[in-house]
Write an enzyme that holds these catalytic residues in place. Sequence first.
Site, mmCIF file in Angstrom:
data_model
loop_
_atom_site.group_PDB
_atom_site.id
_atom_site.type_symbol
_atom_site.label_atom_id
_atom_site.label_comp_id
_atom_site.label_asym_id
_atom_site.label_seq_id
_atom_site.Cartn_x
_atom_site.Cartn_y
_atom_site.Cartn_z
ATOM 1 C CD GLU A 129 1.786 -5.343 5.774
ATOM 2 O OE1 GLU A 129 2.568 -6.264 6.132
ATOM 3 O OE2 GLU A 129 1.022 -5.452 4.799
ATOM 4 N N GLY A 173 0.677 -4.938 0.885
ATOM 5 C CA GLY A 173 -0.493 -4.992 0.007
ATOM 6 C C GLY A 173 -0.207 -5.680 -1.316
ATOM 7 C CD GLU A 181 -2.197 -7.351 2.922
ATOM 8 O OE1 GLU A 181 -1.821 -6.220 2.539
ATOM 9 O OE2 GLU A 181 -2.743 -7.530 4.015
ATOM 10 C CB ALA A 206 -0.881 -0.016 1.236
HETATM 11 N N1 CAA Z 1 4.613 3.218 -0.715
HETATM 12 C C1 CAA Z 1 5.012 4.383 -1.268
HETATM 13 N N2 CAA Z 1 6.147 4.518 -1.966
HETATM 14 C C2 CAA Z 1 6.924 3.430 -2.098
HETATM 15 C C3 CAA Z 1 6.572 2.190 -1.552
HETATM 16 C C4 CAA Z 1 5.351 2.095 -0.828
HETATM 17 N N3 CAA Z 1 4.906 0.950 -0.300
HETATM 18 N N4 CAA Z 1 7.556 1.306 -1.836
HETATM 19 C C5 CAA Z 1 8.472 1.970 -2.540
HETATM 20 N N5 CAA Z 1 8.103 3.263 -2.708
HETATM 21 C C6 CAA Z 1 8.818 4.323 -3.414
HETATM 22 C C7 CAA Z 1 10.006 4.820 -2.619
HETATM 23 O O1 CAA Z 1 9.594 5.761 -1.648
HETATM 24 C C8 CAA Z 1 10.859 5.417 -3.708
HETATM 25 O O2 CAA Z 1 10.339 6.672 -4.052
HETATM 26 P P1 CAA Z 1 11.316 7.954 -4.170
HETATM 27 O O3 CAA Z 1 12.186 7.630 -5.337
HETATM 28 O O4 CAA Z 1 10.371 9.079 -4.416
HETATM 29 O O5 CAA Z 1 12.075 8.038 -2.898
HETATM 30 C C9 CAA Z 1 10.618 4.489 -4.892
HETATM 31 O O6 CAA Z 1 9.382 3.811 -4.617
HETATM 32 C C10 CAA Z 1 11.693 3.429 -5.060
HETATM 33 O O7 CAA Z 1 11.814 2.739 -3.833
HETATM 34 P P2 CAA Z 1 13.221 2.544 -3.060
HETATM 35 O O8 CAA Z 1 14.154 3.656 -3.382
HETATM 36 O O9 CAA Z 1 12.937 2.295 -1.630
HETATM 37 O O10 CAA Z 1 13.731 1.214 -3.795
HETATM 38 P P3 CAA Z 1 14.743 0.123 -3.230
HETATM 39 O O11 CAA Z 1 15.074 -0.744 -4.385
HETATM 40 O O12 CAA Z 1 15.846 0.775 -2.475
HETATM 41 O O13 CAA Z 1 13.882 -0.714 -2.145
HETATM 42 C C11 CAA Z 1 11.919 -1.895 -1.355
HETATM 43 C C12 CAA Z 1 12.797 -1.495 -2.574
HETATM 44 C C13 CAA Z 1 12.714 -2.840 -0.427
HETATM 45 C C14 CAA Z 1 10.691 -2.597 -1.879
HETATM 46 C C15 CAA Z 1 11.543 -0.604 -0.559
HETATM 47 O O14 CAA Z 1 11.015 0.352 -1.476
HETATM 48 C C16 CAA Z 1 10.520 -0.822 0.510
HETATM 49 O O15 CAA Z 1 10.849 -1.323 1.571
HETATM 50 N N6 CAA Z 1 9.242 -0.424 0.250
HETATM 51 C C17 CAA Z 1 8.190 -0.499 1.241
HETATM 52 C C18 CAA Z 1 7.717 -1.931 1.461
HETATM 53 C C19 CAA Z 1 6.644 -1.969 2.525
HETATM 54 O O16 CAA Z 1 6.872 -1.662 3.669
HETATM 55 N N7 CAA Z 1 5.396 -2.370 2.127
HETATM 56 C C20 CAA Z 1 4.285 -2.435 3.017
HETATM 57 C C21 CAA Z 1 3.446 -1.185 2.890
HETATM 58 S S1 CAA Z 1 2.165 -1.070 4.097
HETATM 59 C C22 CAA Z 1 0.926 -2.059 3.522
HETATM 60 O O17 CAA Z 1 1.002 -2.640 2.459
HETATM 61 C C23 CAA Z 1 -0.272 -2.120 4.436
HETATM 62 C C24 CAA Z 1 -1.284 -3.141 4.051
HETATM 63 O O18 CAA Z 1 -1.199 -4.311 4.349
HETATM 64 C C25 CAA Z 1 -2.468 -2.722 3.350
#
Ligand code: CAA
Length: 259
Positions: A132, A109, A112, A66
Amino acid sequence: MTDFETIIVERRERVALVTLNRPKALNALNFQVLADLQAAFTEFDRDPAVGAVVITGSAKAFAAGADIKEMAPKTYMDMFLDDAFAGWDRIGCARKPTIAAVAGYALGGGCELAMLCDILIAADTAKFGQPEIGLGIIPGIGGSQRLTRAIGKAKAMDLVLTGRTMDAEEAERAGLVSRIVPADELLDAALTVAATVAGMSLPVAMIAKESVNRAFETTLAEGLRFERRMFHSLFATDDQKEGMAAFVEKRQPANFTHR
Ligand code: CAA
């Protein structure tokens, strides 16, 4: 087919191919993605020309979860009163068979969404997880429930409590993934599976899907009763007559019902 802001929808004969298209955000699932997917799935369920749906992302990310930036300022009241994540149930309730073709990150998400699909095909690059907890929340689109049903308590607890990712091989061993293919063959493999399903009788495929899903909703005795009634009912269809006649006559079935 409507144009969408965050997804690309294409037709490959009777298969609808949906590509998540927010590459700069690793396909993070914001509310616009949800709105686009809901509209697309409503159209697929209505459209007799669609027999199966494939959802995919990019080579780097199926979806990284998400949209954290969109969620960050939300309050309890925003989340409780809007209940916007409930909209994902619409995707889980799609009546036509759905296939997730997952390469790269399928986190939160994203994992999911893949689990809302009926068949999950992974590239050897796929990484699954429910991270999460590291954000101070828990899964909100069914991760704690569907992951546990798919892979059991031991691994689900491990993933949900530590937030670690698992690779495609671990996901297949655990029962989350139905098959793994080399990354450059992912889309072809998923489209081939989808075309096979779409080539079957549409009502029979829909009833088969409903029957398997019933296993997660009910007791064994009720599930068996449901299956038996559905099984009986199919003997009222032309497709049963044609399918069995084709077997007896040693030929391929012709003219299965596609609407
Ligand atoms: N939401 C918003 N933006 C996201 C995102 C997310 N879930 N995942 C990645 N992005 C964005 C980053 O902020 C970044 O944007 P900017 O260039 O503007 O900074 C861009 O995508 C590229 O991401 P990274 O620079 O972080 O890429 P990376 O290769 O270094 O890392 C990754 C990749 C390990 C997937 C890392 O992006 C990450 O950890 N993302 C979040 C994963 C996460 O925590 N997901 C769970 C979300 S909460 C949820 O889903 C709740 C639910 O159950 C409904």
